[in-house]
Each structure stands twice: as structure tokens, then as C-alpha cells.
Design a protein around this motif. Structure first.
Motif, PDB file in Angstrom:
ATOM      1  N   LYS A   2       2.697  26.805 -39.225  1.00 57.12           N
ATOM      2  CA  LYS A   2       2.592  28.151 -39.792  1.00 57.12           C
ATOM      3  C   LYS A   2       1.145  28.431 -40.194  1.00 57.12           C
ATOM      4  CE  LYS A   2       4.594  31.875 -41.778  1.00 57.12           C
ATOM      5  NZ  LYS A   2       5.503  32.816 -41.139  1.00 57.12           N
ATOM      6  N   PRO A   3       0.509  29.455 -39.622  1.00 55.20           N
ATOM      7  CA  PRO A   3      -0.866  29.777 -40.026  1.00 55.20           C
ATOM      8  C   PRO A   3      -0.900  30.380 -41.426  1.00 55.20           C
ATOM      9  CG  PRO A   3      -0.312  30.713 -37.873  1.00 55.20           C
ATOM     10  CD  PRO A   3       0.966  30.267 -38.507  1.00 55.20           C
ATOM     11  N   PHE A   4      -2.003  30.177 -42.121  1.00 59.13           N
ATOM     12  CA  PHE A   4      -2.157  30.783 -43.437  1.00 59.13           C
ATOM     13  C   PHE A   4      -2.148  32.302 -43.332  1.00 59.13           C
ATOM     14  CE2 PHE A   4      -4.153  26.701 -44.834  1.00 59.13           C
ATOM     15  CZ  PHE A   4      -3.298  26.471 -45.894  1.00 59.13           C
ATOM     16  N   THR A   5      -2.636  32.822 -42.218  1.00 61.27           N
ATOM     17  CA  THR A   5      -2.800  34.265 -42.076  1.00 61.27           C
ATOM     18  C   THR A   5      -1.561  34.961 -41.537  1.00 61.27           C
ATOM     19  OG1 THR A   5      -3.727  33.884 -39.868  1.00 61.27           O
ATOM     20  CG2 THR A   5      -5.275  34.066 -41.707  1.00 61.27           C
ATOM     21  N   ALA A   6      -0.494  34.205 -41.239  1.00 62.73           N
ATOM     22  CA  ALA A   6       0.705  34.810 -40.657  1.00 62.73           C
ATOM     23  C   ALA A   6       1.539  35.518 -41.716  1.00 62.73           C
ATOM     24  CB  ALA A   6       1.550  33.745 -39.966  1.00 62.73           C
ATOM     25  N   SER A   7       2.488  36.319 -41.248  1.00 64.07           N
ATOM     26  CA  SER A   7       3.368  37.044 -42.160  1.00 64.07           C
ATOM     27  C   SER A   7       4.219  36.069 -42.961  1.00 64.07           C
ATOM     28  CB  SER A   7       4.276  37.974 -41.355  1.00 64.07           C
ATOM     29  OG  SER A   7       5.284  38.510 -42.177  1.00 64.07           O
ATOM     30  N   ASP A   8       4.476  36.421 -44.215  1.00 61.49           N
ATOM     31  CA  ASP A   8       5.298  35.580 -45.073  1.00 61.49           C
ATOM     32  C   ASP A   8       6.723  36.114 -45.190  1.00 61.49           C
ATOM     33  OD1 ASP A   8       3.159  33.953 -45.526  1.00 61.49           O
ATOM     34  OD2 ASP A   8       2.549  34.962 -47.366  1.00 61.49           O
ATOM     35  N   ILE A   9       7.119  36.981 -44.272  1.00 60.81           N
ATOM     36  CA  ILE A   9       8.454  37.562 -44.322  1.00 60.81           C
ATOM     37  C   ILE A   9       9.492  36.480 -44.043  1.00 60.81           C
ATOM     38  CG2 ILE A   9       9.999  39.273 -43.293  1.00 60.81           C
ATOM     39  CD1 ILE A   9       7.542  40.870 -42.506  1.00 60.81           C
ATOM     40  N   PRO A  10      10.525  36.357 -44.888  1.00 60.43           N
ATOM     41  CA  PRO A  10      11.567  35.348 -44.633  1.00 60.43           C
ATOM     42  C   PRO A  10      12.175  35.532 -43.246  1.00 60.43           C
ATOM     43  CG  PRO A  10      11.814  36.290 -46.821  1.00 60.43           C
ATOM     44  CD  PRO A  10      10.766  37.108 -46.123  1.00 60.43           C
ATOM     45  N   GLY A  11      12.358  34.434 -42.552  1.00 53.87           N
ATOM     46  CA  GLY A  11      12.942  34.495 -41.222  1.00 53.87           C
ATOM     47  C   GLY A  11      11.931  34.716 -40.120  1.00 53.87           C
ATOM     48  N   ASP A  12      10.666  34.928 -40.488  1.00 56.57           N
ATOM     49  CA  ASP A  12       9.623  35.140 -39.485  1.00 56.57           C
ATOM     50  C   ASP A  12       9.196  33.780 -38.943  1.00 56.57           C
ATOM     51  OD1 ASP A  12       7.495  35.989 -37.940  1.00 56.57           O
ATOM     52  OD2 ASP A  12       6.112  36.057 -39.636  1.00 56.57           O
ATOM     53  N   VAL A  13       9.812  33.339 -37.864  1.00 51.93           N
ATOM     54  CA  VAL A  13       9.526  32.018 -37.319  1.00 51.93           C
ATOM     55  C   VAL A  13       9.173  32.143 -35.835  1.00 51.93           C
ATOM     56  CG1 VAL A  13      10.297  29.623 -37.197  1.00 51.93           C
ATOM     57  CG2 VAL A  13      11.295  31.154 -38.885  1.00 51.93           C
ATOM     58  N   PRO A  14       8.038  32.747 -35.509  1.00 54.75           N
ATOM     59  CA  PRO A  14       7.624  32.794 -34.112  1.00 54.75           C
ATOM     60  C   PRO A  14       7.185  31.411 -33.640  1.00 54.75           C
ATOM     61  CG  PRO A  14       5.918  33.689 -35.505  1.00 54.75           C
ATOM     62  CD  PRO A  14       7.093  33.417 -36.395  1.00 54.75           C
ATOM     63  N   THR A  15       6.905  31.279 -32.390  1.00 55.55           N
ATOM     64  CA  THR A  15       6.535  29.984 -31.836  1.00 55.55           C
ATOM     65  C   THR A  15       5.053  29.731 -32.067  1.00 55.55           C
ATOM     66  OG1 THR A  15       8.219  30.252 -30.139  1.00 55.55           O
ATOM     67  CG2 THR A  15       6.577  28.551 -29.774  1.00 55.55           C
ATOM     68  N   TYR A  16       4.742  29.084 -33.176  1.00 53.07           N
ATOM     69  CA  TYR A  16       3.366  28.723 -33.462  1.00 53.07           C
ATOM     70  C   TYR A  16       3.045  27.397 -32.774  1.00 53.07           C
ATOM     71  CZ  TYR A  16       3.919  32.170 -37.187  1.00 53.07           C
ATOM     72  OH  TYR A  16       4.164  33.312 -37.892  1.00 53.07           O
ATOM     73  N   THR A  17       1.781  27.121 -32.595  1.00 52.62           N
ATOM     74  CA  THR A  17       1.370  25.874 -31.954  1.00 52.62           C
ATOM     75  C   THR A  17       0.280  25.203 -32.772  1.00 52.62           C
ATOM     76  OG1 THR A  17      -0.367  26.935 -30.624  1.00 52.62           O
ATOM     77  CG2 THR A  17       1.855  26.841 -29.675  1.00 52.62           C
ATOM     78  N   THR A  18      -0.034  23.957 -32.416  1.00 52.04           N
ATOM     79  CA  THR A  18      -1.157  23.267 -33.031  1.00 52.04           C
ATOM     80  C   THR A  18      -2.447  23.802 -32.422  1.00 52.04           C
ATOM     81  OG1 THR A  18      -1.193  21.504 -31.378  1.00 52.04           O
ATOM     82  CG2 THR A  18       0.275  21.200 -33.265  1.00 52.04           C
TER      83      THR A  18
END
Length: 315
Positions: A124-140
Motif C-alpha cells: 500500500k503506497p503512502f499516497t494512495a486512498s485510505d478508503i476502506p475496501g480500496d485494495v487495488p493491485t499494488y506492486t513492489t
């Protein structure tokens, strides 16, 4: 003499034409920085303090046999039976130059994040949305999947990248709240010391450290630091754990109001709980943490008394 002109071996005619040489004041010699090897043979800080106004010395008041205590400490460091699973020792995370060099299943999703919506999400990036359930496919950083059982790559580092590394206010090119930790044990609850090799524990579904519904070993929220020369550190962790003052029970020193040890009198044989404050003992404070941790070495709910029974084969 400072500021004097010095002319050496020149004819008179050419002496005045030559550039004068100014003799600078002598500069005091700077002592050599001691090398690591020069520390060999030096004794560690004296782990002593006061208790109720009385001077306390670990080696005379609480240790009957110092050589035996040293041997016991070294043996316990490598003993895998301290871990609930019979295969996890202190050395599991500190055997490579005193630190942990493993690269598989070492990622923690940033569980120390104060935002509960992101503390269990890997990559999870620090800059990403903090909306509950917001789980897009992040990568390293390397584009890898990350998460449990992930094999780290050199290109996954650093985990926080600035456009200008020398300017903390420059644009963030990549960032994650994940932490490269140290894998420990499976998520399980302690039942009882089962047999000489491992405890009887009941595994429970782990909603974070699992792959396809199958539990994997949990990973800590920080990478295991080296134990080499750790006894010389005032504090081994910035958050107050591994405190310089050892209370005989927990890693928090005098911050733990309930910490204490039980001392028996030769006359009465009655054990009385007393406060203990051994100074310059950060490594001792740290040593009492991992054996009972449900992430590092233990099944949840296991006490030091349970560990003692296991080590003594008293079921």
C-alpha cells in the motif's frame, strides 16, 4: 615561530626573489579512530544499579555461578526448543553476522500504521486512498507481487524513493508502508507443553499472512538488528523497548510499573516480589521479548513458566 619567514639553502641574490615559505603553527595530531578489532578484550558495561537505595550487582546478587550463566546464555541463544514449533531459536533471526539475511517471506504490511484501513494491505503506497475496501493491485518497487512468501529482489529497494535523495521535500517517486521484517512463527494459540520437541498449539486462519488460504509464517514489523556489540548500546530500539534499564521481566525498563522479580529469603523461604533496575543492560531487556511473542517465537498465550516447563521437560 608562527608567521616567520624561512629561507633555506639559497644564495643571497636569489633569496629575495624566491617566494617566502610561511611556517604554519603545529597542528595537534588526531588520534586514530579505533577499529573494531581494538574493541576485543574490553569488558562490557557493568550491569549494576540500585534497588531501594541499595546497590545491586547482577553478578553477585542474582547469579550464583557466572561461568555457568554465560554458557547457559549461549546455549539458549541457539536452542530451537525455546520456540513453540521446536524449530525457532533466537539465532533464527540473528545467525548471519548477528542479523537476518533471509529474503523470502520477510514482508510485513506495515501493521504499525495508525490507519487501520491500510495496516493490513501489502504494497500500500503512502499516497494512495485510505478508503476502506480500496485494495487495488499494488506492486513492489520492482513490479513484483510482494506479500506473503514473496522473494525479495535487489530492485525492490529502497522502499521510499525521492526525485532528489538530498531533498526530503522533492517529489516521491515510490513509497510503501510495508516493512522488511523477519519471519517468525505461524498464527496459533498455545494449549500446553506437548512434548520435548514442540508445544501443543491450535492454528487459526491468518487473514494476513496466508497464501491461498494456507497460513505462512508471520513477519515482524522490523528487521532483526545485529546482536554483535548490542550490549554496548544504550537502547537497542528507538521506541523505548530493549531499555537500558533491565527490570528482570519485560523490555520496557522502568516504564513497566508491574515488572519485578521474586526473591526468596534464606530464613523464611517465602518469595517476595521486588523491583529490579539493572543499568547498562539493554541486551538483557531485549532478550525477554521474543520468546513470548506470538509473531516471533511463541504460540499466543504462552508464558515464561510454560517455556520453563518445556525446557525442563516437565509436562
Amino acid at each position: 615561530m608562527a608567521g616567520a619567514l624561512l629561507v633555506i639553502g639559497l644564495p643571497v641574490a636569489s633569496a629575495w626573489a624566491a617566494d617566502p615559505v610561511v611556517v604554519e603553527p603545529a597542528v595537534p595530531s588526531v588520534p586514530d579512530v579505533p577499529t573494531l578489532q581494538s574493541l576485543r578484550g574490553l569488558l562490557p558495561p557493568d550491569p549494576s544499579g540500585t534497588e531501594g537505595g541499595r546497590k545491586v550487582d547482577l553478578m553477585t546478587d542474582y547469579v550464583l555461578n557466572r561461568p555457568a550463566a554465560v554458557l547457559l546464555g549461549k546455549a539458549l541463544f541457539w536452542d530451537m526448543e525455546i520456540g513453540s514449533d521446536g524449530s525457532t531459536a533466537c539465532a533464527s533471526c540473528h545467525f548471519h553476522a548477528g542479523a537476518d539475511h533471509r529474503t523470502t517471506n520477510q514482508i510485513n504490511p506495515g501493521q504499525a500504521n495508525t490507519n487501520a484501513n491500510v495496516s493490513s494491505i501489502f504494497n500500500k503506497p503512502f499516497t494512495a486512498s485510505d478508503i476502506p475496501g480500496d485494495v487495488p493491485t499494488y506492486t513492489t518497487k520492482s513490479g513484483g507481487k510482494g506479500g506473503p512468501n514473496y522473494q525479495l529482489k535487489k530492485s525492490d529497494f529502497p522502499t521510499h524513493v525521492l526525485a532528489n535523495p538530498l531533498d526530503r521535500n522533492s517529489a516521491i517517486l515510490f513509497s510503501t508502508d510495508d516493512v522488511i521484517g523477519s519471519q517468525g512463527v505461524f498464527d496459533a494459540n498455545f494449549v500446553k507443553p506437548h512434548q520435548a520437541r514442540f508445544d501443543k498449539c491450535v492454528q487459526q486462519p491468518d487473514g494476513i499472512f496466508q497464501v491461498g488460504g494456507i497460513n505462512v509464517r508471520r513477519s515482524t514489523g522490523r528487521n532483526a538488528p545485529t546482536v554483535i556489540n548490542a550490549a554496548f548500546n544504550v537502547r537497542n530500539f528507538w521506541d523505548g523497548r530493549a531499555n537500558n534499564v533491565f527490570n528482570g521481566f519485560s523490555p520496557f525498563g522502568n516504564r513497566d510499573p508491574d515488572a519485578g522479580i521474586f526473591v526468596t529469603s534464606d530464613r523464611s523461604g517465602v518469595a517476595t516480589k521486588v523491583r529490579l533496575a539493572l543499568k547498562d543492560a539493554s541486551a538483557a531487556s531485549q532478550a525477554v521479548g521474543p520468546p513470548g511473542s506470538p509473531v516471533e517465537m511463541s504460540c499466543g498465550g504462552r508464558t515464561f513458566a510454560d517455556i520453563g516447563r518445556r525446557m525442563l521437560d516437565t509436562l
